[in-house]
Design a protein around this motif. Structure first.
Motif, mmCIF file in Angstrom:
data_model
loop_
_atom_site.group_PDB
_atom_site.id
_atom_site.type_symbol
_atom_site.label_atom_id
_atom_site.label_comp_id
_atom_site.label_asym_id
_atom_site.label_seq_id
_atom_site.Cartn_x
_atom_site.Cartn_y
_atom_site.Cartn_z
ATOM 1 N N VAL A 267 0.941 -1.429 0.253
ATOM 2 C CA VAL A 267 -0.054 -0.456 0.146
ATOM 3 C C VAL A 267 1.164 1.165 -0.003
ATOM 4 O O VAL A 267 1.883 1.750 0.766
ATOM 5 N N ASP B 253 2.629 4.454 1.054
ATOM 6 C CA ASP B 253 2.716 5.200 2.022
ATOM 7 C C ASP B 253 2.718 6.775 2.070
ATOM 8 O O ASP B 253 2.303 7.592 2.784
ATOM 9 N N ALA C 285 -1.937 5.822 -0.871
ATOM 10 C CA ALA C 285 -2.865 4.836 -0.439
ATOM 11 C C ALA C 285 -3.191 4.114 -1.002
ATOM 12 O O ALA C 285 -4.306 3.153 -0.956
ATOM 13 N N THR C 286 -2.714 3.626 -2.202
ATOM 14 C CA THR C 286 -2.681 2.781 -3.284
ATOM 15 C C THR C 286 -1.983 1.460 -3.706
ATOM 16 O O THR C 286 -0.805 1.200 -3.192
ATOM 17 N N ASN D 242 -7.165 11.776 -3.938
ATOM 18 C CA ASN D 242 -5.583 11.363 -4.703
ATOM 19 C C ASN D 242 -5.151 12.538 -5.917
ATOM 20 O O ASN D 242 -5.827 12.001 -6.821
#
Length: 168
Positions: free
Chosen positions: A65, A67, A70-71, A141
């Protein structure tokens, strides 16, 4: 896994190959469990002029994931490992991280590969080196495009902003 090296300890030019897999699926790294698949290890130990040299390669696919954004993403992981195997440590204060003590006439490959895997795993997992992360205000994002948040002025320049606002 203990690898018996009795056949090459006193035989310059001798080689003992090895191949096995390790399970790190229950090992936590930075709050995550990236090694969900088996780590495949292959290599050899060779006696080169009386010195036992281990050379190996570890391969797996890490489930990470990012940092910053968060994908979730997958990353192929390949790590070369080189170590020196010794029957005794003469000066422990000069001990190298990549010098390992034999247990009798055997090398503890689990210990060596575990050390190599943990020490060489990235401390920050990023989906790409140029990941833009998340907007600190709205959480969008930023890799998917800019957010609609208005950029904050530096408080040190607020007085200049007021001057420009007054001219309008």
């Amino acid at each position: 896994m203990l690898l018996n090296l009795a056949s090459i300890i006193h035989t310059p030019g001798g080689i003992v190959p090895f191949s096995f897999s390790m399970d790190f699926s229950q090992s936590e790294f930075g709050g995550a469990y990236p090694a969900q698949e088996l780590v495949l290890v292959s290599g050899q130990v060779r006696n080169e002029a009386g010195v036992l040299l281990l050379s190996a390669e570890m391969k797996t696919t890490l489930h990470c994931v990012c940092d910053r954004c968060a994908t979730p993403f997958l990353r192929d992981y390949t790590q070369k490992v080189s170590a020196v195997l010794v029957t005794e440590l003469c000066h422990e204060e000069n001990e190298d991280d990549w010098t390992f003590l034999l247990q009798g006439e055997s090398a503890d490959l689990d210990d060596i590969m575990n050390t190599a895997f943990v020490l060489n795993l990235d401390s920050k997992m990023l989906c790409s080196p140029d990941c833009k992360g998340l907007c600190a205000r709205c959480g969008k994002n930023l890799n998917e495009g800019p957010c609609g948040c208005k950029k904050e002025l530096d408080p040190r320049l607020a007085v200049l902003g007021q001057l420009l606002k007054d001219k309008e």
